[in-house]
Design a protein around this motif. Structure first.
Motif, PDB file in Angstrom:
ATOM      1  N   GLU A  52       0.769  -1.042   0.013  1.00  0.00           N
ATOM      2  CA  GLU A  52      -0.176   0.058  -0.038  1.00  0.00           C
ATOM      3  C   GLU A  52       0.894   1.311   0.084  1.00  0.00           C
ATOM      4  O   GLU A  52       0.345   2.276  -0.211  1.00  0.00           O
TER       5      GLU A  52
ATOM      6  N   SER B 167      -1.562   6.327   1.619  1.00  0.00           N
ATOM      7  CA  SER B 167      -2.889   6.730   0.913  1.00  0.00           C
ATOM      8  C   SER B 167      -3.316   8.196   1.444  1.00  0.00           C
ATOM      9  O   SER B 167      -3.806   9.198   0.818  1.00  0.00           O
TER      10      SER B 167
ATOM     11  N   ALA C   6      -3.650  -3.220  -3.217  1.00  0.00           N
ATOM     12  CA  ALA C   6      -3.849  -1.713  -3.139  1.00  0.00           C
ATOM     13  C   ALA C   6      -4.572  -1.499  -4.511  1.00  0.00           C
ATOM     14  O   ALA C   6      -4.453  -2.106  -5.480  1.00  0.00           O
TER      15      ALA C   6
ATOM     16  N   ARG D 158      -4.175   4.579   6.208  1.00  0.00           N
ATOM     17  CA  ARG D 158      -4.256   3.742   4.961  1.00  0.00           C
ATOM     18  C   ARG D 158      -5.265   4.080   4.183  1.00  0.00           C
ATOM     19  O   ARG D 158      -5.239   3.747   2.718  1.00  0.00           O
TER      20      ARG D 158
END
Length: 600
Positions: free
Chosen positions: A137, A154, A187, A204
Motif C-alpha cells: 500500500e 494513501s 492496493a 491507510r
C-alpha cells in the motif's frame, strides 16, 4: 507542481483525466481460448487449488533455511515452498517479510522464478502460472525492502489532492513489483476513514471525503493496471472506514444506514469498478443495513453476489481478506469458512489458518453437492483470465538482473521525492516559529522511532547538514525516566522536534499514552517545540499546549527529507488535511476541517 509534471513526463506516463472510465475488458478470442483449454484439462483438485493463496516460508523455492523447512512442515506437511505449491496446486502465493520472502531484490526475483517453475509442469497440459501478491500500500504498509521506491501512503496522497501523484505512485510501485514477479499488489485502499478512532485503517485511507477517496482510488487503479500492468485490488468491500474494532482481532459492525453507506462507502468502489479494477478484496465486517444476518461481508451472498456482482456489475476476481483473521472466524469453524466464502461469491481464498483443512473442505463440499463444479469453474475462469491479461501464460518468469536495475532506479526515487513534497501538511504555526530563521542553533530530535526507517536519525542528520548542533534521542513509547531525560535535554537545546505515532490511542494500559506525557513535558520546558505526527494527523486533538504541529502521515526517508526542508523554508508545505480533526472530548466540535493547511 511543475516538477511533479516533469517527473510524470519522464516516466512516459499518459495520465488519464481523473474521471476517465475504463470498462472491464471483454475477453479476446485468444484469452477465451487459453482459459477454456486450460480449465478443460484441469482436475477438480487442480481447480480447487487455484482458489487458494497462501504464504510460504523461505527465501528460496527449493532450498529454504532449516528453520523455514521446519515451519513449512508444521504448516503444510512439506518442507519447501515449491512443494507447498505442488501439493496444493496453488493459484497464488503472498509474500511477507516474516515468512522470509522479502530479503532483497535479487532474492525476491529468484524466489518468484522458483515458485513459477514449481507451478508449471513442463510438457503437461495443466500448466498454470502463479499469481504472486503482497501488501504494498506504501506508507505504513509496505513490504518491499530497500532500495525500492518508498512512496507515502494513501492519506498523504489524499493531503496532496493530486490524482496525478496518486497515479504516478501506483505506477512506479507496480513496475517495481512486476520486476520481481509480484503481479497483484493488495492496493489501493478504497475505505473512507470517517472514524478517527479506527484502529486498523487510519492513514491507510485517502481520507474522510468520499469524493476525494473515489477520485484517488480510480487514479491508483489506472496507475497499477494501465501504467504498470499489474492487478489492482480495491479493498475492503463494502467499506472498513468506520470501524472501532480491528478485524484482525474481532468482528466489527458498521452501523451506517443504507443511505449513509451509499453516500460514504460505495462511491470509491463504484469508481474502482468504472476504472476497470480487476480485483476487489472483501472485509470481515458486519453491515446490518446491507445484510441483517450477522454474517461478515466475506461470507455474505447478499453483499458479495447481490450488491457487488449483481448491483454494481463487478465481473472481476473477488479475493477474501485473510481467512486467519478473527473477524471471519468468530461465527463459523475453519472448515466452513472457505466453503461459505465461495457460496457467497468469493474467488480467491487468502491465507486460511489450516490450508489442508480448507482445501479438503472445499473438495468435500463439491463431492457432496453443496458446491457444484460449475461454481468452482466460474471462479477459476476469473482467476485464469487475470493471469492471461498479466501475460503470465506467455512470460511467467522475470529477468533477475533487470529487476535489480529497475527497483530503486533513479527516476523512481525522483518520483518519490516529487510526490512526497506535495503531501506535508502544516496544521498549526501559532507563534510563527516556522520556517526556522538561520542555522546557528542546537536541536533535540526525539520521540517515536522505527528501526527499519530510523526517522529520528534521518531528521537529525538533516538538521546537522544545515549547520545545527543536533542531538538524536529516540523515545518510542517512553518510560517516566525517559520522559524526564528528554525534558532535561530539551531545556538545554534551542529547539526540540518531537515525532509522535498514534498518540491519540490511549486505551487503558496502552503504552502509547506515554507519548502525550512526553509532549506535555517538552512543552512545559518553555522552549520551542515542533510536534510532527508521522502517522495519524488526529494526534493534535490530544496534545494540549502544542502551538506548532505538522503531519507527514508516514515516516519514510523521503517524508523526513521533505519535513526538514520545509522546517528550514526550502519548500512550502502544500498538503491539506484529507480528514476532519475533532476535539478529543467533544466529537461534535471541529478543530481543523477537511482542507485545512498552512503554508509559508
Amino acid at each position: 507542481m511543475k516538477r511533479l509534471a516533469a517527473a510524470v513526463a519522464a516516466m512516459a506516463v499518459a495520465l488519464p483525466a481523473p474521471a476517465a472510465a475504463r470498462p472491464a475488458p471483454d475477453p479476446t478470442a485468444a484469452e477465451h481460448g487459453w482459459v477454456t483449454s486450460t480449465l478443460r484439462h484441469m482436475s477438480l483438485e487442480q481447480k480447487v487449488g487455484q482458489l487458494f493463496v497462501t504464504y510460504v516460508y523461505g527465501s528460496d523455492a527449493t532450498s529454504p533455511a532449516p528453520a523455514d523447512r521446519t515451519a513449512n512442515l508444521a504448516a503444510f506437511g512439506v518442507e519447501t515452498p515449491a512443494e507447498v505449491v505442488d501439493r496444493f496446486h496453488l493459484g497464488g502465493v503472498v509474500y511477507f517479510a516474516w515468512s522470509h520472502n522479502l530479503d532483497n531484490v535479487r532474492q525476491i526475483a529468484t524466489l518468484s522464478n522458483g515458485l513459477q517453475a514449481a507451478s508449471l509442469r513442463p510438457g503437461g497440459k495443466d500448466e498454470v502460472p502463479l499469481l504472486i501478491s503482497t501488501d504494498q500500500e506504501q506508507g505504513v504498509v509496505q513490504r518491499m525492502p530497500a532500495p525500492s521506491a518508498q512512496f507515502p501512503g494513501s492519506m498523504a496522497l489524499g493531503a496532496s489532492r493530486s490524482a496525478s501523484a496518486a497515479h504516478l505512485a501506483a505506477e512506479v510501485t507496480g513496475r517495481e513489483l512486476s520486476a520481481v514477479g509480484i503481479r497483484q499488489p493488495y492496493a489501493p485502499i478504497a475505505d473512507v476513514n470517517v472514524n478517527p478512532a479506527n484502529p486498523v485503517i487510519g492513514v491507510r485511507s485517502f481520507g474522510s471525503d468520499p469524493e476525494l477517496v473515489a477520485e484517488l482510488t480510480a487514479a491508483q487503479v489506472g496507475g497499477f493496471e494501465q501504467g504498470a500492468r499489474v492487478t489492482a485490488v480495491a479493498k475492503h468491500f463494502p467499506g472498513h472506514g468506520d470501524t472501532g474494532t480491528d478485524s484482525h482481532t474481532g468482528l466489527p459492525v458498521i452501523h451506517h444506514t443504507r443511505e449513509q453507506w451509499e453516500r460514504i462507502d460505495a462511491p470509491a468502489f463504484r469508481a474502482a469498478i468504472t476504472a476497470g479494477v480487476d480485483s476487489i478484496m472483501t472485509a470481515h465486517i458486519v453491515v446490518p443495513a446491507l445484510d441483517p444476518s450477522g454474517d461478515p461481508a466475506t461470507l455474505s451472498p447478499t453483499i458479495l453476489t447481490g450488491v457487488l456482482r449483481e448491483r454494481f456489475g463487478f465481473q472481476g476476481v473477488v479475493v477474501t481478506d485473510a481467512l486467519n483473521m478473527a473477524g471471519v472466524r468468530t461465527k463459523y469453524g475453519d472448515a466452513r469458512v472457505p466453503v461459505l466464502a465461495l457460496k457467497a461469491g468469493a474467488d480467491q481464498l487468502l491465507m486460511p489458518p489450516n490450508l489442508a483443512l480448507a482445501y479438503d473442505s472445499v473438495l468435500q463440499a463439491v463431492r457432496a453437492g453443496e458446491l457444484t463444479e460449475r461454481r468452482i469453474d466460474e471462479s477459476v475462469r476469473r482467476i485464469l483470465s487475470v493471469k492471461y491479461r498479466q501475460g503470465l501464460n506467455r512470460s511467467p518468469y522475470v529477468d533477475v538482473e533487470a529487476a535489480v536495475a529497475a527497483v530503486g532506479a533513479a527516476d523512481h526515487l525522483a518520483a518519490v521525492a516529487e510526490v512526497t513534497d506535495q503531501t506535508l501538511t502544516a496544521v498549526r504555526n501559532d507563534a510563527g516559529l516556522l520556517p526556522l530563521p538561520g542555522a546557528d542553533r542546537s536541536v533535540l530530535v526525539t520521540g517515536w522511532n522505527n528501526a527499519a526507517f530510523n526517522p529520528i536519525g534521518r531528521l537529525a542528520d538533516g538538521f546537522t547538514g544545515r549547520g545545527s548542533r543536533t542531538t538524536a534521542l529516540p523515545a518510542t513509547l517512553p518510560s517516566a525516566q525517559a520522559i524526564a531525560n528528554a525534558a532535561t535535554q530539551a531545556d538545554r537545546h534551542d529547539l526540540t522536534v518531537v515525532l509522535v505515532n498514534k498518540a491519540w490511542d490511549t486505551a487503558v494500559g496502552d503504552p502509547r499514552a506515554s507519548q502525550q506525557q512526553l509532549v506535555a513535558a517538552l512543552v512545559a520546558t518553555g522552549k520551542p517545540v515542533v510536534v510532527v505526527a508521522v502517522r495519524d494527523p488526529y494526534d493534535i486533538a490530544h496534545l494540549p499546549g502544542v502551538s506548532t504541529y505538522l503531519a507527514t502521515y508516514t515516516y519514510t526517508p523521503a517524508a523526513m527529507d521533505t519535513l526538514v526542508r520545509a522546517l528550514h523554508g526550502e519548500l512550502s508545505p502544500h498538503g491539506r488535511l484529507p480528514v476532519t480533526i475533532v476535539a478529543a472530548t467533544d466529537p461534535a466540535t471541529t478543530l481543523y476541517p477537511t482542507g485545512h493547511g498552512l503554508t509559508w
